[in-house]
Design an enzyme around this catalytic site. Sequence first.
Site, PDB file in Angstrom:
ATOM      1  N   GLU A 250     -13.435   7.559 -29.630  1.00 30.39           N
ATOM      2  CA  GLU A 250     -13.513   7.464 -28.181  1.00 30.39           C
ATOM      3  C   GLU A 250     -14.132   8.718 -27.561  1.00 30.39           C
ATOM      4  OE1 GLU A 250      -9.845   5.084 -26.525  1.00 30.39           O
ATOM      5  OE2 GLU A 250      -9.240   6.113 -28.379  1.00 30.39           O
TER       6      GLU A 250
ATOM      7  N   GLU B 167      -6.335   1.745 -38.932  1.00 32.71           N
ATOM      8  CA  GLU B 167      -7.151   2.416 -39.940  1.00 32.71           C
ATOM      9  C   GLU B 167      -6.348   2.855 -41.165  1.00 32.71           C
ATOM     10  OE1 GLU B 167      -9.286   5.641 -38.048  1.00 32.71           O
ATOM     11  OE2 GLU B 167      -9.713   4.390 -36.289  1.00 32.71           O
TER      12      GLU B 167
ATOM     13  N   HIS C 110      -7.374  -2.880 -31.911  1.00 32.10           N
ATOM     14  CA  HIS C 110      -7.122  -1.451 -31.712  1.00 32.10           C
ATOM     15  C   HIS C 110      -5.614  -1.259 -31.812  1.00 32.10           C
ATOM     16  CE1 HIS C 110      -7.789   2.554 -29.677  1.00 32.10           C
ATOM     17  NE2 HIS C 110      -6.495   2.366 -29.458  1.00 32.10           N
ATOM     18  N   LEU C 111      -5.172  -0.733 -32.960  1.00 34.26           N
ATOM     19  CA  LEU C 111      -3.742  -0.639 -33.234  1.00 34.26           C
ATOM     20  C   LEU C 111      -3.342   0.822 -33.388  1.00 34.26           C
ATOM     21  CD1 LEU C 111      -3.508  -3.502 -35.896  1.00 34.26           C
ATOM     22  CD2 LEU C 111      -3.279  -3.679 -33.404  1.00 34.26           C
TER      23      LEU C 111
ATOM     24  N   ARG D 214     -11.306  10.851 -19.912  1.00 34.54           N
ATOM     25  CA  ARG D 214     -10.755   9.514 -20.054  1.00 34.54           C
ATOM     26  C   ARG D 214      -9.841   9.256 -18.863  1.00 34.54           C
ATOM     27  NH1 ARG D 214      -5.605   7.479 -23.182  1.00 34.54           N
ATOM     28  NH2 ARG D 214      -5.934   5.235 -23.059  1.00 34.54           N
TER      29      ARG D 214
ATOM     30  N   ASP E 274       6.865   5.684 -34.207  1.00 35.98           N
ATOM     31  CA  ASP E 274       5.865   6.095 -35.181  1.00 35.98           C
ATOM     32  C   ASP E 274       5.825   5.041 -36.293  1.00 35.98           C
ATOM     33  OD1 ASP E 274       4.979   7.382 -37.780  1.00 35.98           O
ATOM     34  OD2 ASP E 274       4.497   8.989 -36.357  1.00 35.98           O
ATOM     35  N   PHE E 275       4.645   4.437 -36.491  1.00 33.34           N
ATOM     36  CA  PHE E 275       4.554   3.318 -37.426  1.00 33.34           C
ATOM     37  C   PHE E 275       4.871   3.742 -38.850  1.00 33.34           C
ATOM     38  CE2 PHE E 275       2.615  -0.229 -39.700  1.00 33.34           C
ATOM     39  CZ  PHE E 275       2.998  -1.298 -38.915  1.00 33.34           C
TER      40      PHE E 275
ATOM     41  N   HIS F 292      -8.251   0.194 -23.310  1.00 41.24           N
ATOM     42  CA  HIS F 292      -8.859   0.647 -24.570  1.00 41.24           C
ATOM     43  C   HIS F 292     -10.316   0.190 -24.652  1.00 41.24           C
ATOM     44  CE1 HIS F 292      -4.561   0.512 -26.421  1.00 41.24           C
ATOM     45  NE2 HIS F 292      -4.812   1.732 -25.959  1.00 41.24           N
TER      46      HIS F 292
ATOM     47  N   ARG G 232       6.108   0.070 -25.993  1.00 44.16           N
ATOM     48  CA  ARG G 232       5.893  -0.968 -24.980  1.00 44.16           C
ATOM     49  C   ARG G 232       6.164  -2.348 -25.553  1.00 44.16           C
ATOM     50  NH1 ARG G 232       0.046   0.993 -23.051  1.00 44.16           N
ATOM     51  NH2 ARG G 232       0.400   2.798 -24.382  1.00 44.16           N
TER      52      ARG G 232
ATOM     53  N   VAL H 130      -3.009   3.134 -36.534  1.00 47.07           N
ATOM     54  CA  VAL H 130      -2.320   2.166 -37.389  1.00 47.07           C
ATOM     55  C   VAL H 130      -3.333   1.250 -38.075  1.00 47.07           C
ATOM     56  CG1 VAL H 130      -0.666   0.259 -37.433  1.00 47.07           C
ATOM     57  CG2 VAL H 130      -0.233   2.252 -35.977  1.00 47.07           C
TER      58      VAL H 130
ATOM     59  N   LYS I 287      -5.522  16.681 -24.905  1.00 48.02           N
ATOM     60  CA  LYS I 287      -6.374  16.697 -26.082  1.00 48.02           C
ATOM     61  C   LYS I 287      -7.796  16.982 -25.612  1.00 48.02           C
ATOM     62  CE  LYS I 287      -3.599  13.292 -28.624  1.00 48.02           C
ATOM     63  NZ  LYS I 287      -3.600  11.945 -29.240  1.00 48.02           N
TER      64      LYS I 287
ATOM     65  N   ASN J  66      -8.750  14.474 -22.533  1.00 49.27           N
ATOM     66  CA  ASN J  66      -7.818  13.347 -22.425  1.00 49.27           C
ATOM     67  C   ASN J  66      -6.462  13.929 -22.043  1.00 49.27           C
ATOM     68  OD1 ASN J  66      -6.192  11.096 -22.675  1.00 49.27           O
ATOM     69  ND2 ASN J  66      -6.947  10.509 -24.690  1.00 49.27           N
TER      70      ASN J  66
ATOM     71  N   GLY K 221      -0.350   2.686 -28.661  1.00 55.08           N
ATOM     72  CA  GLY K 221      -0.743   1.599 -27.776  1.00 55.08           C
ATOM     73  C   GLY K 221      -1.609   0.652 -28.586  1.00 55.08           C
TER      74      GLY K 221
END
Length: 402
Positions: free
Chosen positions: A388, A337, A212-213, A95, A286-287, A184, A245, A335, A21, A14, A216
């Site tokens: 993924e 999870e 999917h959090l 990916r 960063d959440f 995603h 975004r 996020v 990664k 990726n 992105g």
Amino acid sequence: MSDAGSVDTVFVLNAGSSSLKYQLVQPESGTVVAHGVVERIGESEAKVVLVRGDDTKEFIGEIADHRAGLAKALELSRVQDRDLTSEGITAVGHRVVHGGPKFYKPTVIDDDVIEAINELEDLAPLHNPVNVLGIEAIRELLPDVPSVAVFDTAFFHGLPDHVATYAIDRELAKKHDIRRYGFHGTSHEYVSGVTAEFLGADRESLNQIVLHLGNGASASAIEGGRPVETSMGLTPLEGLVMGTRSGDVDPGVVMYLRRSADMDVDQIDTMLNRKAGLKGLGGENDFRALTEKVEEGDADATLAYKVYVHRLRKYIGAYMVTLGRTDAIVFTAGVGENAPKLRADSLAGLESFGIQIDPERNAARSREPRIISTDDSAVTVLVVPTNEELAIARQSVAALQG
């Protein structure tokens, strides 16, 4: 391509603009043989990490480009017990973010495919060019191993026409391939499949909303295993509020900024993609950092969090109406999870819609799929970790097998 005694593996890659990664995975068992990352590519103090079991190798120094980063990762493996290239690598799975109208299946890569991916740059300027850098780098280093592109947009290729179509001039849209593609997709497909298996349900009879959090973020409505809606569109900018975004904005904002703020297209693009979302509102993309500021009473971070939750609830409601009957709501990615408060807030007060969260189940930590709703909740709410890399590995093998 595997040697005696080895198990076939897929090297999953990726590529980002300044990072890579990678993961070496056995597609049948899902076992991760090794994984790692290359960070700060192009800088004098880049970092290369390779992890295999309990053994971690690191390099800090100059990494000129993606090829040099991958070469260093392979070099690190040679000082461990076994060279990665001796691990029976049968394919490299890549990916690739945007497949445009042409690519909607895992595709074995050749020069023509690379050229076609490059031609889609305008649809994903932040992603496709660097995805190609990763492809070209590994093809140089492992020239005898086939590479396969797995596209983020593929799962959503079959969206109903009335969902995929924007209400703009149809000839203009046709000429420039303007439609809703969705992203995603690898994660949404994988997670919805795991959910059905975990619940012991027939995938074709299950209606799901998958959230999917991560940095992105995207949502999808999946009816009987087939996506019928998704939040992202022509690009990964549409939909939910994300780390940097904006998600949905009035298109008139673009014209207004051009005229009133004298911003050109590139400046507006940068603002919406890199300086908006949680970062633009609350100063943190960063959440975890954002929620820490919320707990400290920071007004900007609190507003950013509320906007994020509001947009998420808006999509959940819309997709429940789209599906008519919702059997499962599934949270996944970094996020989704790991943020129990967000999960609770996004579904709070929806008991009349058959959604009841169990606070203890929601607060519990696990890396396994789990139900977080009460036993009598009409809609089952789950947390299902995405994978993924495994999905890309399996699709790569399937593409080579025809």
